[in-house]
Design an enzyme around this catalytic site. Structure first.
Site, PDB file in Angstrom:
ATOM      1  N   ASP A 108      47.765  51.555  39.447  1.00 27.00           N
ATOM      2  CA  ASP A 108      47.519  50.127  39.614  1.00 27.00           C
ATOM      3  C   ASP A 108      48.662  49.320  39.038  1.00 27.00           C
ATOM      4  O   ASP A 108      49.542  49.854  38.386  1.00 27.00           O
ATOM      5  CB  ASP A 108      46.268  49.753  38.813  1.00 27.00           C
ATOM      6  CG  ASP A 108      45.027  49.866  39.652  1.00 27.00           C
ATOM      7  OD1 ASP A 108      45.153  49.916  40.878  1.00 27.00           O
ATOM      8  OD2 ASP A 108      43.932  49.897  39.061  1.00 27.00           O
ATOM      9  N   LYS A 130      49.277  45.551  43.132  1.00 31.37           N
ATOM     10  CA  LYS A 130      49.899  44.333  43.639  1.00 31.37           C
ATOM     11  C   LYS A 130      51.052  43.941  42.724  1.00 31.37           C
ATOM     12  O   LYS A 130      50.907  43.933  41.506  1.00 31.37           O
ATOM     13  CB  LYS A 130      48.855  43.217  43.615  1.00 31.37           C
ATOM     14  CG  LYS A 130      49.050  42.204  44.707  1.00 31.37           C
ATOM     15  CD  LYS A 130      48.142  41.015  44.509  1.00 31.37           C
ATOM     16  CE  LYS A 130      46.672  41.396  44.437  1.00 31.37           C
ATOM     17  NZ  LYS A 130      45.812  40.259  44.137  1.00 31.37           N
ATOM     18  N   MET A 241      40.065  38.157  34.682  1.00 29.99           N
ATOM     19  CA  MET A 241      40.516  37.591  35.968  1.00 29.99           C
ATOM     20  C   MET A 241      40.142  36.108  36.056  1.00 29.99           C
ATOM     21  O   MET A 241      39.769  35.619  37.122  1.00 29.99           O
ATOM     22  CB  MET A 241      39.886  38.340  37.153  1.00 29.99           C
ATOM     23  CG  MET A 241      40.281  39.795  37.208  1.00 29.99           C
ATOM     24  SD  MET A 241      39.553  40.670  38.601  1.00 29.99           S
ATOM     25  CE  MET A 241      37.943  41.071  37.953  1.00 29.99           C
TER      26      MET A 241
HETATM   27  N1  SAH Z   1      39.072  47.681  34.281  1.00 30.37           N
HETATM   28  C1  SAH Z   1      39.891  46.731  33.559  1.00 30.37           C
HETATM   29  C2  SAH Z   1      39.729  45.323  34.109  1.00 30.37           C
HETATM   30  C3  SAH Z   1      40.227  45.170  35.529  1.00 30.37           C
HETATM   31  S1  SAH Z   1      40.155  43.520  36.094  1.00 30.37           S
HETATM   32  C4  SAH Z   1      39.569  46.802  32.081  1.00 30.37           C
HETATM   33  O1  SAH Z   1      38.591  47.449  31.683  1.00 30.37           O
HETATM   34  O2  SAH Z   1      40.337  46.234  31.303  1.00 30.37           O
HETATM   35  C5  SAH Z   1      41.790  42.953  35.700  1.00 30.37           C
HETATM   36  C6  SAH Z   1      41.747  41.965  34.568  1.00 30.37           C
HETATM   37  O3  SAH Z   1      41.687  42.630  33.323  1.00 30.37           O
HETATM   38  C7  SAH Z   1      42.957  41.075  34.448  1.00 30.37           C
HETATM   39  O4  SAH Z   1      42.929  39.993  35.373  1.00 30.37           O
HETATM   40  C8  SAH Z   1      42.804  40.586  33.039  1.00 30.37           C
HETATM   41  O5  SAH Z   1      41.783  39.628  32.931  1.00 30.37           O
HETATM   42  C9  SAH Z   1      42.318  41.840  32.339  1.00 30.37           C
HETATM   43  N2  SAH Z   1      43.406  42.623  31.741  1.00 30.37           N
HETATM   44  C10 SAH Z   1      43.730  43.882  31.995  1.00 30.37           C
HETATM   45  N3  SAH Z   1      44.750  44.289  31.209  1.00 30.37           N
HETATM   46  C11 SAH Z   1      45.060  43.251  30.424  1.00 30.37           C
HETATM   47  C12 SAH Z   1      46.009  43.034  29.387  1.00 30.37           C
HETATM   48  N4  SAH Z   1      46.844  43.979  29.002  1.00 30.37           N
HETATM   49  N5  SAH Z   1      46.045  41.817  28.796  1.00 30.37           N
HETATM   50  C13 SAH Z   1      45.200  40.837  29.151  1.00 30.37           C
HETATM   51  N6  SAH Z   1      44.287  40.997  30.136  1.00 30.37           N
HETATM   52  C14 SAH Z   1      44.204  42.177  30.751  1.00 30.37           C
END
Ligand code: SAH
Length: 332
Positions: A108, A130, A241
């Site tokens: 991803d 993306k 998100m």
């Molecule tokens: N499965 C992932 C979430 C996927 S949705 C999890 O458990 O973290 C994607 C969203 O996750 C992003 O839009 C953001 O809101 C958050 N996200 C993921 N990695 C991040 C990071 N390193 N810093 C801040 N937000 C993050």
């Protein structure tokens, strides 16, 4: 060097040594020239459980050092791996082991991308995320690609940011595999819902302050009814998100009765060198997100626990300041 074993058994050893720059002679079966090849080699690798090769080594009286490499599995399967928020140190031991065993890795945009190449030595790495200027591969196509490769007998690793089952479409991928009778396993990961606030010093729960937290997707702003429920429930609200919908979300929460003075933290790119935290209050959230230029990926945390953020200014309540930020560079 010489690698011994069928193409299927030896494929992972072959890829690893070739990726490391070794000149490899591969013997799927004994044949003319084998004894010379073994003598010439600086190392012989048996990458199969077939006992045939032990006999061959014994009869050729090969003096070259011999080591074993685990044969690759011949039954295709899929492992969904939670990669955590981005720092390789936050990957689990199981996640690293799965990458080390992969034939192909579908990655991803988020998660520990930089470290994948060195953890999945020799595996094919396919980027389905993306990136600016590029479209993500559609979800159905990702599922089809994964299934196709597993049906070929390969170990497919699907590396996802955070935890696969937190707003990550993980269950859809499990179902796509099961529908084809493919064995699938899931390795949980450190979710950004907890790890991003934590990186800014914010615990999502804190005795006496917040006993619960709600995680929601901000892909679409919460409805009025949801905002009323969130207000009634109390505790900490964690939005993933949510940058794109933050204006509507903040207005809807205030309209639902949440105090405009409720502390809010926005943690961008948590656990990466570009991490930045912005704190403010709910009533000023919209203006500050625009002023600071907050961008995805970011986690938005709403609730009194945000007062524990490293960058929460003690004078905040009394001064005219409406926000404070803390960047990775400033901290180091
Ligand atoms: N499965 C992932 C979430 C996927 S949705 C999890 O458990 O973290 C994607 C969203 O996750 C992003 O839009 C953001 O809101 C958050 N996200 C993921 N990695 C991040 C990071 N390193 N810093 C801040 N937000 C993050």
């Amino acid at each position: 060097m010489a690698v011994l074993g069928s193409a299927s058994d030896a494929r992972r050893a072959l890829r690893r040594y070739r990726a490391g720059g070794a000149v490899v002679e591969h013997w799927a079966l004994p044949g003319p020239g084998l004894a010379e090849s073994l003598q010439r080699a600086s190392l012989v690798v048996i990458a199969t459980r077939d006992p045939l090769w032990d006999d061959v080594i014994a009869t050729t009286r090969c003096a070259t050092p011999v080591i074993r490499h685990a044969p690759a599995s011949s039954i295709g399967h899929i492992t969904l791996v939670g990669g955590g928020p981005g720092a390789p140190e936050l990957m689990t031991v199981a996640a690293r082991a799965a990458l080390g065993d992969a034939d192909v890795v579908f990655c991803d945009r988020l998660g520990p991308r930089s470290a994948v190449r060195e953890m999945a030595v020799g595996a094919e790495i396919v980027d389905v995320g993306k990136r600016p200027g590029h479209h993500a591969v559609p979800q159905e196509q990702i599922e089809r690609l994964m299934v196709e490769r597993a049906l070929r007998g390969e170990h497919v690793v699907r590396l996802k940011g955070g935890d696969p089952f937190v707003l990550g479409r993980g269950r859809e991928e499990v179902e796509a595999a099961l529908a084809e009778g493919i064995h699938v396993s899931v390795i949980p990961g450190v979710t950004s819902a907890i790890a991003a606030p934590s990186a800014a010093g914010i615990p999502v729960t804190y005795r006496g302050v917040s006993q619960l937290f709600t995680v929601l997707s901000g892909h679409t702003a919460p409805t009025e009814e949801q905002c009323r429920q969130l207000k009634a429930l109390g505790g900490t609200v964690v939005i993933l998100m949510g940058v794109g919908t933050v204006h509507r979300t903040a207005a809807a929460l205030v309209a639902a009765g949440m105090a405009g003075t409720t502390p809010v933290g926005i943690i961008e790119r948590a656990h990466t060198p570009e991490q930045r935290t912005t704190v403010c209050t709910l009533e000023d959230l919209s203006a500050n997100v625009a002023r600071v230029g907050c961008a995805s990926p970011a986690v938005i945390v709403i609730g009194d626990v945000v007062r524990l953020a490293h960058c929460w200014p003690p004078e905040f309540a009394t001064s005219a300041a409406t926000f404070a930020t803390d960047t990775a560079e400033r901290r180091s």
